[in-house]
Write an enzyme that holds these catalytic residues in place. Structure first.
Site: not given
Length: 148
Positions: A130, A78, A37
């Site tokens: 997620e 985005h 991550c």
């Protein structure tokens, strides 16, 4: 969006509004133990915001759904979460853009908006998925606000 059953939290309010939305965003977790991550990567996040209150506004709304979408979707979709430096930080572990902290930050943004409304509705839960197999639920501490 596929209908999802979310964990719920009891509350004393008459009305409960739930707004589902999704947004695509990238992030990386700068902590030393973040593993993979720590590399920049993206997700299509699925969020559910739960707001509760007793009074409706002059339009018959607890909260206008479009206002919640503007606060979250329009801000994060985005984008690279780490670049929202007013909200997240690469230097402060309490402000890394982990799913937990993104959920808490969503709560803070929404509750700040709700606090300016005359009827003072409350954000009682943020559900943030997620990945298809991983999600976080954030609820304010007892007393109704974060940090209480």
């Amino acid at each position: 969006m596929i209908q999802q059953i979310y964990p719920s939290t009891p509350h004393p309010y008459q009305y409960e509004l739930n707004k589902d939305m999704q947004f695509a965003a990238a992030h990386y977790v700068p902590g030393p133990g973040a593993g993979h991550c720590g590399n920049m990567h993206g997700h299509t996040y699925f969020a559910n915001v739960t707001i509760a209150g007793n009074e409706l506004d002059e339009n018959g709304f607890l909260v206008n759904f479009s206002d919640i979408k503007k606060l979250i979707h329009d801000r994060f979709d985005h984008s690279l979460l780490n670049e929202h430096t007013a909200l997240f930080s690469d230097k402060d572990p309490d402000r890394y853009p982990t799913t937990e902290i993104v959920a808490r930050t969503m709560f803070e943004l929404i509750q700040e908006f709700l606090d300016r409304m005359p009827a003072k509705p409350r954000c009682v839960q943020i559900f943030l998925r997620e990945t298809p197999t991983s999600y976080v639920v954030f609820r304010p501490a007892a007393g109704g606000s974060y940090g209480s």
